[in-house]
Design a protein around this motif. Structure first.
Motif, mmCIF file in Angstrom:
data_model
loop_
_atom_site.group_PDB
_atom_site.id
_atom_site.type_symbol
_atom_site.label_atom_id
_atom_site.label_comp_id
_atom_site.label_asym_id
_atom_site.label_seq_id
_atom_site.Cartn_x
_atom_site.Cartn_y
_atom_site.Cartn_z
ATOM 1 N N TRP A 152 -4.894 6.949 -1.073
ATOM 2 C CA TRP A 152 -4.213 5.667 -1.241
ATOM 3 C C TRP A 152 -4.041 5.395 -2.734
ATOM 4 O O TRP A 152 -4.993 5.074 -3.441
ATOM 5 N N GLU A 193 2.625 0.552 3.569
ATOM 6 C CA GLU A 193 2.378 -0.713 4.253
ATOM 7 C C GLU A 193 2.721 -1.854 3.319
ATOM 8 O O GLU A 193 2.842 -1.690 2.107
ATOM 9 N N ARG A 245 0.279 5.484 0.545
ATOM 10 C CA ARG A 245 -0.612 6.593 0.848
ATOM 11 C C ARG A 245 0.137 7.899 0.678
ATOM 12 O O ARG A 245 1.278 8.051 1.111
ATOM 13 N N ARG A 252 -6.012 -1.152 -6.566
ATOM 14 C CA ARG A 252 -6.184 -2.545 -6.140
ATOM 15 C C ARG A 252 -6.099 -3.482 -7.340
ATOM 16 O O ARG A 252 -6.358 -3.083 -8.479
ATOM 17 N N ARG A 303 -3.408 -0.138 -2.589
ATOM 18 C CA ARG A 303 -3.954 -0.701 -1.358
ATOM 19 C C ARG A 303 -4.075 -2.215 -1.475
ATOM 20 O O ARG A 303 -4.732 -2.723 -2.397
ATOM 21 N N ASP A 304 -3.387 -2.920 -0.592
ATOM 22 C CA ASP A 304 -3.502 -4.369 -0.474
ATOM 23 C C ASP A 304 -3.198 -5.081 -1.803
ATOM 24 O O ASP A 304 -3.951 -5.940 -2.256
ATOM 25 N N GLY A 364 0.832 -1.196 0.000
ATOM 26 C CA GLY A 364 0.000 0.000 0.000
ATOM 27 C C GLY A 364 0.863 1.242 0.000
ATOM 28 O O GLY A 364 1.951 1.265 0.562
#
Length: 429
Positions: free
Chosen positions: A53, A93, A18, A236, A56-57, A16
């Protein structure tokens, strides 16, 4: 499918990124890191609505020697992902584990110092990648030959054209000994010959066992170069699988149908002080814009516009693209007999371009409109129309494979027998 660590070039897990809206990503000195570690009591917490973001993931794995495409619309997070994998920026992340040296071409002239010569920049880039001087020297002639800058190799790169910088940047990334080649959409700056050379070099790299990550809006290049694709949307992963399947899913959902647009108020219509657009539509010759279109359907492309300047000599130029981003044709009214070459009084006009049936292949098409005066475009409207051309199973005679090609004309064809069995036997004796 899971891979063993020894087979992997890349592993991305829960990645991720941001960004704070309205702020630049800072360059941190040691004192900044220390001050951040010691939080003062009562410090105001960041507004969560002021962050964005970009990723993300995001999770996927890339085995060594695979050519992987990253596809998606502008703003989907593709370039952010490549910058993280190239260690240009850090993730917020998750983690990205990269096995080996990465050669990245994310922007024209990535890593070039404008005051240094081409020769010096090649040496600098090689040193950054951890290569020894003799390794760089062994590849130098190939780099200069591919880039076509031999005459200017001792000239500062600030004096290079954008095309020269693009060629040299790609050659450095492609020919220096890296395990992973990362290429963003920068090939769009080159001419057709340069793009062909680049795609050929990337194909050779992939076949030679190097891992290639490729971002492009040219789906034809993606399908020809890559065995697998990852589709990003909104930061994503939407799909991950064989390139042909993922590209098909992406194209089928990435274009909204826009068969007609109308702007009744001249004051708010798109355009400028010279011309404003009133209406644009694509329809069957004998039907309405809402009627279906198949490969056999003759089309009418209609454009209504206000000419606001008396005496203007206007032409419309239509650029028609397929879903892969390939221009299928450019239409101009050079055979129009009434107004071609005459000055236009102020007023409302309609141009209709007639497209015969049995020309376009099935698929999604977009039209970019340019209003031209003389040799200068005075207004441009991209994607003014988007429409779907359906297949006609009746014309396939029971065959349902992919019909290749940007166009699908119904061409006259004859077959005739020139000799019979006796002549064949004589020829074989």
């Amino acid at each position: 499918m899971p891979y063993s660590d020894g087979d992997l070039a890349l592993r991305v897990e829960g990645l991720g990124k941001r960004y704070r809206l309205g702020e630049r990503e800072p360059y941190l000195a040691l004192r900044d890191v220390i001050s951040r570690a010691v939080r003062r009591p009562g410090r105001r917490r960041a507004d969560p609505d002021a962050s964005f973001w970009a990723l993300r993931d995001v999770s996927f794995e890339v085995p060594s020697g695979e050519a992987l495409a990253i596809v998606g619309r502008n703003g989907a997070g593709k370039s952010t992902l490549l910058k993280i994998l190239s260690r240009i920026t850090e993730p917020t992340e998750g983690q990205a584990v990269v096995a080996g040296r990465v050669g990245a071409l994310l922007e024209v002239g990535t890593g070039f110092h404008p005051e240094l010569t081409g020769r010096e920049n090649v040496a600098l880039n090689g040193a950054i990648l951890g290569m020894r001087r003799h390794e760089i020297g062994a590849k130098f002639d190939d780099i200069v030959d591919f880039a076509g800058v031999a005459r200017f190799v001792d000239t500062p790169v600030k004096r290079y054209s954008s095309g020269m910088r693009a060629r040299l940047a790609f050659a450095v990334a492609a020919f220096l000994d890296t395990d992973i080649l990362v290429v963003d959409e920068v090939l769009a700056v080159g001419d057709a010959e340069f793009q062909k050379k680049c795609l050929g070099t990337m194909g050779d790299a992939a076949r030679g066992g190097r891992t290639v990550l490729f971002v492009s809006h040219n789906m034809t290049a993606v399908e020809s170069l890559c065995q697998r694709a990852v589709w990003l949307d909104g930061g994503r992963v939407v799909a991950d699988g064989p390139a042909l399947e993922v590209v098909g899913q992406y194209l089928s959902t990435s274009f909204s149908q826009l068969g007609e647009q109308m702007w009744a108020d001249v004051g708010s219509a798109p355009g400028n002080d010279g011309v404003r657009i009133r209406r644009a539509a694509v329809r069957p010759e004998s039907g309405a814009p809402s009627d279906p279109i198949d490969v056999r359907t003759p089309l009418a492309l209609e454009f209504e516009y206000w000419n606001l300047r008396p005496g203007a000599q206007l032409n419309l130029s239509l650029h028609v693209y397929n879903a892969q981003g390939v221009m299928v044709f450019n239409a101009l009214p050079y055979q129009e007999k009434v107004w071609q070459g005459r000055p236009f009084p102020q007023g409302l006009y309609r141009d209709t371009c007639h497209v015969p049936g049995d020309l376009l292949n099935d698929g999604t098409y977009r039209i970019d409109l340019m209003v031209v005066e003389g040799n200068r475009a005075i207004y441009r409207h991209d994607e003014i129309l988007v429409f779907e051309v359906r297949d006609d199973p009746g014309s396939r005679d029971g065959w349902f494979g992919s019909w290749e090609g940007a166009v699908r004309p119904a061409l006259a064809w004859e077959t005739e027998q020139l000799a019979g069995d006796a002549a064949l036997e004589t020829a074989l004796d």
